[in-house]
Design a protein around this motif. Structure first.
Motif, mmCIF file in Angstrom:
data_model
loop_
_atom_site.group_PDB
_atom_site.id
_atom_site.type_symbol
_atom_site.label_atom_id
_atom_site.label_comp_id
_atom_site.label_asym_id
_atom_site.label_seq_id
_atom_site.Cartn_x
_atom_site.Cartn_y
_atom_site.Cartn_z
ATOM 1 N N GLU A 17 18.345 20.079 21.984
ATOM 2 C CA GLU A 17 17.863 21.087 21.045
ATOM 3 C C GLU A 17 16.400 21.438 21.314
ATOM 4 O O GLU A 17 15.973 22.585 21.103
ATOM 5 N N SER A 18 15.641 20.479 21.846
ATOM 6 C CA SER A 18 14.234 20.718 22.168
ATOM 7 C C SER A 18 14.034 21.345 23.540
ATOM 8 O O SER A 18 12.891 21.562 23.952
ATOM 9 N N GLY A 19 15.122 21.585 24.246
ATOM 10 C CA GLY A 19 15.024 22.284 25.522
ATOM 11 C C GLY A 19 15.367 21.478 26.747
ATOM 12 O O GLY A 19 15.366 22.011 27.867
ATOM 13 N N ALA A 20 15.664 20.186 26.617
ATOM 14 C CA ALA A 20 16.009 19.371 27.777
ATOM 15 C C ALA A 20 17.305 19.865 28.413
ATOM 16 O O ALA A 20 18.277 20.144 27.716
ATOM 17 N N ARG A 21 17.294 19.938 29.731
ATOM 18 C CA ARG A 21 18.496 20.296 30.480
ATOM 19 C C ARG A 21 18.888 19.193 31.460
ATOM 20 O O ARG A 21 19.792 19.345 32.264
ATOM 21 N N HIS A 22 18.163 18.094 31.390
ATOM 22 C CA HIS A 22 18.483 16.909 32.190
ATOM 23 C C HIS A 22 18.072 15.693 31.374
ATOM 24 O O HIS A 22 17.028 15.701 30.715
ATOM 25 N N ILE A 23 18.904 14.642 31.404
ATOM 26 C CA ILE A 23 18.639 13.433 30.634
ATOM 27 C C ILE A 23 18.556 12.239 31.585
ATOM 28 O O ILE A 23 19.460 12.011 32.403
ATOM 29 N N THR A 24 17.481 11.480 31.458
ATOM 30 C CA THR A 24 17.302 10.229 32.192
ATOM 31 C C THR A 24 17.708 9.064 31.297
ATOM 32 O O THR A 24 17.230 8.949 30.168
ATOM 33 N N PHE A 25 18.596 8.220 31.800
ATOM 34 C CA PHE A 25 18.884 6.961 31.122
ATOM 35 C C PHE A 25 17.883 5.926 31.632
ATOM 36 O O PHE A 25 17.900 5.567 32.811
ATOM 37 N N GLY A 26 17.021 5.447 30.741
ATOM 38 C CA GLY A 26 15.959 4.534 31.142
ATOM 39 C C GLY A 26 16.363 3.073 31.163
ATOM 40 O O GLY A 26 15.504 2.208 31.345
ATOM 41 N N ASP A 27 17.637 2.760 31.033
ATOM 42 C CA ASP A 27 18.114 1.375 31.055
ATOM 43 C C ASP A 27 17.711 0.693 32.366
ATOM 44 O O ASP A 27 17.701 1.321 33.423
ATOM 45 N N ALA A 28 17.454 -0.608 32.292
ATOM 46 C CA ALA A 28 17.149 -1.364 33.513
ATOM 47 C C ALA A 28 18.292 -1.259 34.510
ATOM 48 O O ALA A 28 18.061 -1.175 35.721
ATOM 49 N N ASP A 29 19.515 -1.293 34.035
ATOM 50 C CA ASP A 29 20.688 -1.037 34.879
ATOM 51 C C ASP A 29 21.782 -0.434 34.015
ATOM 52 O O ASP A 29 22.265 -1.069 33.075
ATOM 53 N N PHE A 30 22.165 0.801 34.328
ATOM 54 C CA PHE A 30 23.099 1.566 33.514
ATOM 55 C C PHE A 30 24.475 0.922 33.471
ATOM 56 O O PHE A 30 25.228 1.100 32.508
ATOM 57 N N LEU A 31 24.832 0.148 34.510
ATOM 58 C CA LEU A 31 26.161 -0.459 34.558
ATOM 59 C C LEU A 31 26.138 -1.944 34.202
ATOM 60 O O LEU A 31 27.052 -2.685 34.545
ATOM 61 N N ASN A 32 25.099 -2.402 33.484
ATOM 62 C CA ASN A 32 25.122 -3.745 32.919
ATOM 63 C C ASN A 32 26.266 -3.888 31.921
ATOM 64 O O ASN A 32 26.862 -4.961 31.787
ATOM 65 N N ALA A 33 26.510 -2.806 31.192
ATOM 66 C CA ALA A 33 27.637 -2.770 30.244
ATOM 67 C C ALA A 33 28.435 -1.520 30.577
ATOM 68 O O ALA A 33 28.306 -0.490 29.910
ATOM 69 N N PRO A 34 29.250 -1.560 31.635
ATOM 70 C CA PRO A 34 29.840 -0.329 32.167
ATOM 71 C C PRO A 34 30.707 0.444 31.182
ATOM 72 O O PRO A 34 30.622 1.671 31.116
ATOM 73 N N ALA A 35 31.541 -0.241 30.398
ATOM 74 C CA ALA A 35 32.404 0.483 29.460
ATOM 75 C C ALA A 35 31.557 1.229 28.430
ATOM 76 O O ALA A 35 31.818 2.395 28.113
ATOM 77 N N HIS A 36 30.537 0.560 27.907
ATOM 78 C CA HIS A 36 29.642 1.158 26.917
ATOM 79 C C HIS A 36 28.920 2.373 27.501
ATOM 80 O O HIS A 36 28.918 3.460 26.907
ATOM 81 N N SER A 37 28.327 2.188 28.665
ATOM 82 C CA SER A 37 27.508 3.248 29.239
ATOM 83 C C SER A 37 28.335 4.441 29.696
ATOM 84 O O SER A 37 27.959 5.602 29.466
ATOM 85 N N VAL A 38 29.459 4.169 30.344
ATOM 86 C CA VAL A 38 30.295 5.274 30.822
ATOM 87 C C VAL A 38 30.868 6.063 29.648
ATOM 88 O O VAL A 38 30.988 7.294 29.710
ATOM 89 N N ASP A 39 31.197 5.360 28.559
ATOM 90 C CA ASP A 39 31.681 6.066 27.370
ATOM 91 C C ASP A 39 30.604 7.000 26.825
ATOM 92 O O ASP A 39 30.901 8.148 26.450
ATOM 93 N N ILE A 40 29.362 6.532 26.770
ATOM 94 C CA ILE A 40 28.269 7.387 26.289
ATOM 95 C C ILE A 40 28.096 8.591 27.206
ATOM 96 O O ILE A 40 27.947 9.732 26.741
ATOM 97 N N LEU A 41 28.106 8.355 28.518
ATOM 98 C CA LEU A 41 27.944 9.473 29.457
ATOM 99 C C LEU A 41 29.080 10.477 29.311
ATOM 100 O O LEU A 41 28.848 11.704 29.313
ATOM 101 N N ASP A 42 30.304 9.974 29.170
ATOM 102 C CA ASP A 42 31.459 10.863 29.011
ATOM 103 C C ASP A 42 31.321 11.707 27.737
ATOM 104 O O ASP A 42 31.519 12.937 27.759
ATOM 105 N N ARG A 43 30.949 11.076 26.641
ATOM 106 C CA ARG A 43 30.802 11.810 25.381
ATOM 107 C C ARG A 43 29.635 12.808 25.455
ATOM 108 O O ARG A 43 29.727 13.910 24.927
ATOM 109 N N ALA A 44 28.553 12.407 26.111
ATOM 110 C CA ALA A 44 27.408 13.311 26.249
ATOM 111 C C ALA A 44 27.773 14.518 27.103
ATOM 112 O O ALA A 44 27.388 15.661 26.800
ATOM 113 N N HIS A 45 28.534 14.282 28.165
ATOM 114 C CA HIS A 45 28.947 15.397 29.024
ATOM 115 C C HIS A 45 29.879 16.347 28.283
ATOM 116 O O HIS A 45 29.771 17.575 28.413
#
Length: 448
Positions: free
Chosen positions: A196-224
């Motif tokens: 809403e503030s104008g971002a067209r790209h999102i950085t996930f700042g997690d130390a490792d995005f696949l530390n919790a793969p089911a959790h993270s992939v679900d968030i990415l899928d829902r965000a997409h």
């Protein structure tokens, strides 16, 4: 209570470590102002207004700069309580009232109420959606550049900590192999307000995005699904890239544009000492997997260890050439020297201990000597090139060519200039969490 939250540096991003605690503190009834001195002049009227000041220190660079800010606050307002919070809170050089590590928000809330919060809290926390009101607008922060376009970027975190214990990393010193996930609905709500503030790209700042793969992939899928026009990037270990090989076509379909991955070295001995969990062949495999799916890799490097030779540095440059990674390599990566904060998992390692020469409290690292004097000279030259280029905004390839020329002079190798570099998506802020502050960064604090 009136609280001033201060950020000194968060990798060129609008600071989530201001927005998240601001939301928690406001929900508890406190008045909060935020200040990002990476972009805003240090406003002493805000300090005078505050009953307490808390400074975010999520990384080495931020902590070195925060120590300057704390010293100035102490000089002007010696009785004002000051706290450090974040991953590096335990290693700052200056005296403060509280140091809050790990999941710092419960401790920060207790400290705001005049209580003594846990200095290191690793339990599960209840998070609220980050409150970004009052922060500097996204337009002032790093952008994504790709195919001649430049778009605004927002940063979120889906998890904290890391399951792994890479020995050079500061995260296992605090989290000791633990992760703490952020509720998916909260992450998605934060993404929505950034869009809403104008971002067209999102950085996930997690130390490792696949530390919790089911959790993270679900968030990415829902965000997409919610924002199909938005692209994403994340940080993922080589080991996880390979372990989750079957995910890459799906991740690419969810608009994961690029991945930051800690390659660190092409020297197998160094990779073993660092306990990276991957080999040189694994790095090549990771490149093949991501490229086949259409996802770019931006590697991070740690070229300078106590035993490093100039030839070792030249080997990294050759790997970059062989795999067409010049366009994906931020020059600062080629000047990074091992930093060892107090408590580092490398402190007692027999491969490292002989080189240690005492702890430098102001620099926040163990001092160590190079085994090869010519390597120390080369490091100083590459470090100066990277810092100067960052401060003046020099083009990446031109900076890498300067570095290659320095390596060639030192080793006698033939290292011709980069002929072409594949266009790779990049964020316009190229400095790094484990790099020393540049002269321009320090001057920003001094001028404030």
């Amino acid at each position: 209570m009136r609280l001033l939250l201060v950020s000194t540096y968060e990798l060129g991003r609008q600071p989530v470590h201001l927005a998240s605690p601001a939301a928690a503190l406001r929900a508890a009834g406190h008045e909060v102002r935020t200040l990002d001195v990476a972009l805003e002049a240090f406003d002493y009227s805000d300090v005078a207004w505050a009953d307490r000041v808390a400074i975010s220190v999520p990384m080495h660079t931020a902590t070195r700069l925060a120590d300057q800010v704390v010293s100035e606050i102490h000089r002007m307002y010696p009785d004002l309580p000051v706290a450090l919070y974040g991953l590096y809170a335990g290693v700052g050089a200056v005296t403060v009232d509280a140091r809050l590590e790990g999941e710092y928000e419960p401790g920060l809330l207790a400290w705001a109420d005049g209580q003594r919060g846990d200095s290191r809290h690793l339990g599960r926390s209840e998070f609220v959606v980050p409150d970004r009101s009052g922060l500097v607008e996204l337009e002032e922060y790093a952008r994504l550049e790709h195919h001649g376009t430049s778009v605004l970027v927002g940063a979120v975190e889906a998890s904290h900590g890391c399951r792994h214990r890479c020995r050079h990393c500061p995260i296992p010193v605090v989290y000791d192999g633990r992760i703490r996930v952020v509720t998916g609905d909260q992450v998605l709500a934060d993404i929505a307000q950034l869009v809403e503030s104008g971002a067209r790209h999102i950085t996930f700042g997690d130390a490792d995005f696949l530390n919790a793969p089911a959790h993270s992939v679900d968030i990415l899928d829902r965000a997409h699904r919610a924002h199909p026009e938005i692209t994403f990037d994340a940080t993922i270990k080589v080991e996880h890239i390979i372990r989750h090989a079957d995910l890459w076509p799906s991740l690419a379909a969810m608009n994961l544009l690029f991945v930051v991955s800690a390659f660190e070295s092409v020297d197998e001995f160094t990779l073993g000492v660092l306990d990276k969990g991957h080999s040189l062949d694994d790095m090549v495999r990771a490149l093949d997997l991501t490229m086949a799916a259409g996802v770019y890799i931006r590697p991070t490097w740690l070229p300078f260890m106590p035993w490093t030779t100039p030839e070792d540095v030249a080997d990294i440059f050759e790997f970059i050439d062989d795999h067409d990674l010049a366009g994906a390599t931020d020059p600062v990566q080629m000047s990074i020297k091992l930093l060892m904060p107090r408590g580092s998992l490398l402190e007692e390692r027999p491969e490292v201990a002989p080189y240690l020469r005492g702890y430098d409290r102001e620099a926040l690292t163990w001092r160590w000597e190079f085994a090869h004097p010519e390597t120390e000279v080369l490091h100083k030259e590459l470090d100066a090139i990277a810092a100067s280029a960052s401060d003046c905004g020099q083009e990446t390839v031109a900076t890498l060519d300067q570095m290659r020329a320095a390596v060639a002079r030192t080793t006698g190798r033939t290292m011709p200039p980069i002929a072409t570099a594949s266009a790779t998506p990049r964020l316009t802020e190229s400095w790094f969490c484990c790099a020393e502050p540049t002269g321009a960064q320090a001057l920003t604090i001094a001028r404030s």
